[in-house]
Write an enzyme that holds these catalytic residues in place. Sequence first.
Site, PDB file in Angstrom:
ATOM      1  N   HIS A 142       0.826  -1.202   0.000  1.00 37.43           N
ATOM      2  CA  HIS A 142       0.000   0.000   0.000  1.00 37.43           C
ATOM      3  C   HIS A 142       0.868   1.264   0.000  1.00 37.43           C
ATOM      4  O   HIS A 142       0.564   2.230  -0.693  1.00 37.43           O
ATOM      5  CB  HIS A 142      -0.947   0.014   1.211  1.00 37.43           C
ATOM      6  CG  HIS A 142      -2.236  -0.683   0.958  1.00 37.43           C
ATOM      7  ND1 HIS A 142      -2.345  -2.056   0.901  1.00 37.43           N
ATOM      8  CD2 HIS A 142      -3.476  -0.203   0.738  1.00 37.43           C
ATOM      9  CE1 HIS A 142      -3.603  -2.386   0.667  1.00 37.43           C
ATOM     10  NE2 HIS A 142      -4.309  -1.270   0.562  1.00 37.43           N
TER      11      HIS A 142
ATOM     12  N   LYS B 268      -9.789  -7.844   8.405  1.00 34.99           N
ATOM     13  CA  LYS B 268     -10.423  -8.085   9.702  1.00 34.99           C
ATOM     14  C   LYS B 268     -10.094  -6.905  10.600  1.00 34.99           C
ATOM     15  O   LYS B 268      -9.059  -6.265  10.456  1.00 34.99           O
ATOM     16  CB  LYS B 268      -9.969  -9.411  10.315  1.00 34.99           C
ATOM     17  CG  LYS B 268      -8.498  -9.455  10.677  1.00 34.99           C
ATOM     18  CD  LYS B 268      -8.139 -10.796  11.307  1.00 34.99           C
ATOM     19  CE  LYS B 268      -6.657 -10.792  11.682  1.00 34.99           C
ATOM     20  NZ  LYS B 268      -6.237 -12.045  12.283  1.00 34.99           N
TER      21      LYS B 268
END
Length: 187
Positions: free
Chosen positions: A37, A102
């Site tokens: 990222h 999550k």
Amino acid sequence: MALRLKTPLNESDARKLRAGDSVLLTGVIYTARDAAHKRLCDLVDAGKPLPFDPMDAVVYYVGPTPAAPGQIIGSAGPTTSYRMDAYSPTLIALGLRGMIGKGKRNEAVIASMKQHGAVYFGAIGGCGALLSKCIKKAEVIAYEDLGAEALRRLEVEDFPVTVIIDSFGNNLYETGRKAYLEQRDGK
């Protein structure tokens, strides 16, 4: 009953989803964790092209284990999403439609999701071996030097996820807890 969706995931389909919906995704999804990222956002900042088109894409926060002989991929369970929070609004603004991971997301990510029509899906941690059975093809497309955290293109079939935060900001972690407490307390 789970909704069946195909990727790419357009804004119209994303905006129909509600927190708590069970979804089976089929199509192409990409994998990226925090190191990938950062590199993606560095490319955006430099005005350079990304190794994949984020428009209507879904990114899975996973660092799969190595594939055993004869397997497509190793265990592929979700990683904690907050590590991507600093980068997610940039990719959402470029059209990223879905994220799978999550854990909680911060307010900046949720605001960006609401503005651009994105959703956050949860996959069940601890079920990586079972989730990997839904992955029909996997190939590294960038950042091979990151090993398990390389950017991958996955082809998935009936990949099970739950909408945790929808494009309106409804958050299953909040509404589910509230409903549980009300039921437990008899309200």
